[in-house]
Motif scaffolding. Structure first.
Motif, PDB file in Angstrom:
ATOM      1  N   TRP A  38       0.834  -1.210   0.000  1.00  0.00           N
ATOM      2  CA  TRP A  38       0.000   0.000   0.000  1.00  0.00           C
ATOM      3  C   TRP A  38       0.867   1.259   0.000  1.00  0.00           C
ATOM      4  CZ3 TRP A  38      -1.343   2.594   5.021  1.00  0.00           C
ATOM      5  CH2 TRP A  38      -2.216   3.677   4.831  1.00  0.00           C
ATOM      6  N   MET A  39       1.897   1.259   0.823  1.00  0.00           N
ATOM      7  CA  MET A  39       2.767   2.435   0.895  1.00  0.00           C
ATOM      8  C   MET A  39       3.623   2.584  -0.354  1.00  0.00           C
ATOM      9  SD  MET A  39       3.891   3.092   4.811  1.00  0.00           S
ATOM     10  CE  MET A  39       2.626   3.503   6.033  1.00  0.00           C
ATOM     11  N   VAL A  40       4.018   1.483  -0.979  1.00  0.00           N
ATOM     12  CA  VAL A  40       4.741   1.572  -2.245  1.00  0.00           C
ATOM     13  C   VAL A  40       3.860   2.238  -3.302  1.00  0.00           C
ATOM     14  CG1 VAL A  40       5.662   0.219  -4.173  1.00  0.00           C
ATOM     15  CG2 VAL A  40       6.315  -0.348  -1.828  1.00  0.00           C
ATOM     16  N   LEU A  41       2.585   1.871  -3.322  1.00  0.00           N
ATOM     17  CA  LEU A  41       1.650   2.480  -4.267  1.00  0.00           C
ATOM     18  C   LEU A  41       1.525   3.977  -4.004  1.00  0.00           C
ATOM     19  CD1 LEU A  41      -0.421   2.243  -6.528  1.00  0.00           C
ATOM     20  CD2 LEU A  41      -2.136   1.606  -4.808  1.00  0.00           C
ATOM     21  N   LEU A  42       1.393   4.351  -2.737  1.00  0.00           N
ATOM     22  CA  LEU A  42       1.321   5.765  -2.391  1.00  0.00           C
ATOM     23  C   LEU A  42       2.611   6.491  -2.777  1.00  0.00           C
ATOM     24  CD1 LEU A  42      -0.368   5.623   1.139  1.00  0.00           C
ATOM     25  CD2 LEU A  42      -1.380   6.551  -0.955  1.00  0.00           C
ATOM     26  N   ALA A  47       5.397  10.428  -6.091  1.00  0.00           N
ATOM     27  CA  ALA A  47       6.489  10.750  -7.014  1.00  0.00           C
ATOM     28  C   ALA A  47       5.936  11.258  -8.341  1.00  0.00           C
ATOM     29  CB  ALA A  47       7.361   9.509  -7.237  1.00  0.00           C
ATOM     30  N   ALA A  48       4.885  10.592  -8.836  1.00  0.00           N
ATOM     31  CA  ALA A  48       4.243  11.047 -10.076  1.00  0.00           C
ATOM     32  C   ALA A  48       3.639  12.434  -9.896  1.00  0.00           C
ATOM     33  CB  ALA A  48       3.169  10.048 -10.505  1.00  0.00           C
ATOM     34  N   MET A  49       3.093  12.670  -8.707  1.00  0.00           N
ATOM     35  CA  MET A  49       2.501  13.982  -8.403  1.00  0.00           C
ATOM     36  C   MET A  49       3.554  15.087  -8.488  1.00  0.00           C
ATOM     37  SD  MET A  49      -0.458  15.246  -7.293  1.00  0.00           S
ATOM     38  CE  MET A  49      -1.214  16.545  -6.305  1.00  0.00           C
ATOM     39  N   ALA A 191       5.865  18.110  -0.254  1.00  0.00           N
ATOM     40  CA  ALA A 191       5.757  16.919  -1.113  1.00  0.00           C
ATOM     41  C   ALA A 191       6.955  16.004  -0.911  1.00  0.00           C
ATOM     42  CB  ALA A 191       5.643  17.342  -2.579  1.00  0.00           C
ATOM     43  N   PHE A 192       8.151  16.586  -0.815  1.00  0.00           N
ATOM     44  CA  PHE A 192       9.355  15.774  -0.604  1.00  0.00           C
ATOM     45  C   PHE A 192       9.390  15.190   0.807  1.00  0.00           C
ATOM     46  CE2 PHE A 192      10.886  17.358  -4.586  1.00  0.00           C
ATOM     47  CZ  PHE A 192      11.839  16.427  -5.004  1.00  0.00           C
TER      48      PHE A 192
END
Length: 377
Positions: A38-42, A47-49, A191-192
């Motif tokens: 789940w956290m990998v997906l987030l 990162a895409a954001m 974000a970072f």
């Protein structure tokens, strides 16, 4: 002579009972693995954001949507009347009247889709977090001590949405052609931070709790301390880069290693009052970003050399990977300057900033929880 029988064997049975070891640990591993996915997906979505946000800034699309509608804004204009109404709102702000008055509806649509995609991705991230958090909570699958960590990620995500609007709102006022650079830096910095937290949590969930407890006793204190300093220094450089992007300072001086043919840029303190030059003067802001980059490379070299002295192969590799990424980022920074922040070069520069940030965190984690290697390797 009769064969001896185990006292745990049932009378009249010719088979031994099946034993299953480590049932509790297996359950913990299962929950840790699911939460990690789940956290990998987030992480990938955040990162895409950041990358989509960079494209939004580089294409000057961030002010194309002038209202903040967290729920109803998920739907883009669906017909000609909707598009014309959205365009009419954009035509009322200074960015259009003073800079983009040449735009027709077709031109407006191009910048609108970048900003809408950026906001939409934010909504999807919030939804994925909520489904995962409350789903794992209801199923009792969140590992001990992880509820607070998982909640913090969501809370910071909500705060990021509010800061995003605070940033956009700064560009809608009289005389503003873009968002305030310091608000952009705040938005990117958070974000970072979110990305860094997710990366650290993923590193932790990739190893068993008992393994981390044992590894912590072998912490490489000096390497960890230097990596922590490297992390903070890199974060400062990211914020300075946001200030550069916020005022398009990367396009003001395109020669390197000089600036306007000299070491220190001319007209560096022309804005009154004096302090505004450090946020709004393109020459001074780019100069500070350059000098900070050189110092980051020097400090990174010191950290790398110390990390290479580690007795653990995984730690040495982690510091080497981060150092290689640092050189790549420096080279891209120079290329971005000399191409006047060409779109592809500038966005690659931001992509590698994400990579470098994560690799520095990985090196820090490797020093905090070293993976010991046997003599045989």
């Amino acid at each position: 002579m009769s064969e001896k029988r185990s006292i745990f064997e049932e009378v009249g049975s010719d088979t031994r009972p099946e034993t299953r070891a480590g049932g509790i640990d297996a359950a913990k591993r299962g929950s840790r693995g699911a939460v990690r996915i789940w956290m990998v997906l987030l992480f990938l979505m955040v990162a895409a954001m950041i990358i989509v946000g960079g494209m939004t800034r580089l294409t000057d699309s961030g002010l194309s949507i002038t209202e903040w509608k967290p729920i109803t804004g998920a739907l883009p204009p669906l017909n000609q009347a909707d598009w014309e109404a959205e365009f009419a709102l954009y035509q009322q702000i200074p960015q259009f009247t003073e800079m983009n008055s040449w735009m027709a509806l077709a031109d407006f649509k191009q910048i609108y889709w970048w900003e809408w995609s950026h906001r939409q991705l934010g909504r999807v991230i919030g939804l994925v977090w909520a489904i995962g958090f409350f789903g794992f909570l209801a199923a009792g699958k969140i590992p001990p001590g992880w509820k607070g960590k998982a909640f913090v990620v969501g809370a910071l995500g909500g705060l990021q949405g509010a800061i995003g609007w605070w940033m956009v709102h700064s560009g809608l006022g009289e005389g503003m052609l873009s968002v305030a650079s310091y608000r952009l830096a705040t938005h990117l910095g958070l974000a970072f931070i979110i990305l860094g937290l997710l990366a650290w949590y993923i590193f932790e969930l990739s190893r068993e709790e008992r393994d981390l407890m044992q590894a912590r006793r072998a912490r490489e204190a000096k390497a960890f301390s230097l990596a922590t300093g490297w992390m903070h220094f890199a974060f400062l450089q990211i914020l300075l880069g946001a200030l550069v992007a916020g005022i398009d300072a990367g396009r003001s001086y395109t020669d390197w290693p000089t600036m306007g043919g000299q070491f220190f840029p001319p007209y560096a303190f022309d804005i009154e009052p004096l302090w505004r030059n450090f946020l709004e003067n393109p020459g001074l802001v780019q100069f500070i970003h350059r000098m900070s980059g050189y110092l980051l490379l020097i400090f990174g070299t010191v950290v790398f050399l110390r990390g290479r002295r580690s007795a653990n192969k995984a730690t040495r590799r982690a510091f080497t990977a981060a150092y290689i990424a640092l050189w790549g980022q420096i080279a891209l920074g120079i290329a971005a300057v000399m191409t006047a922040a060409h779109l592809h070069v500038a966005i690659t520069h931001q992509v590698v900033a994400v990579l470098l940030w994560v690799l520095i965190l990985r090196a820090r984690f490797a020093a905090a929880y070293p993976v010991s290697t046997s003599v045989r390797g």
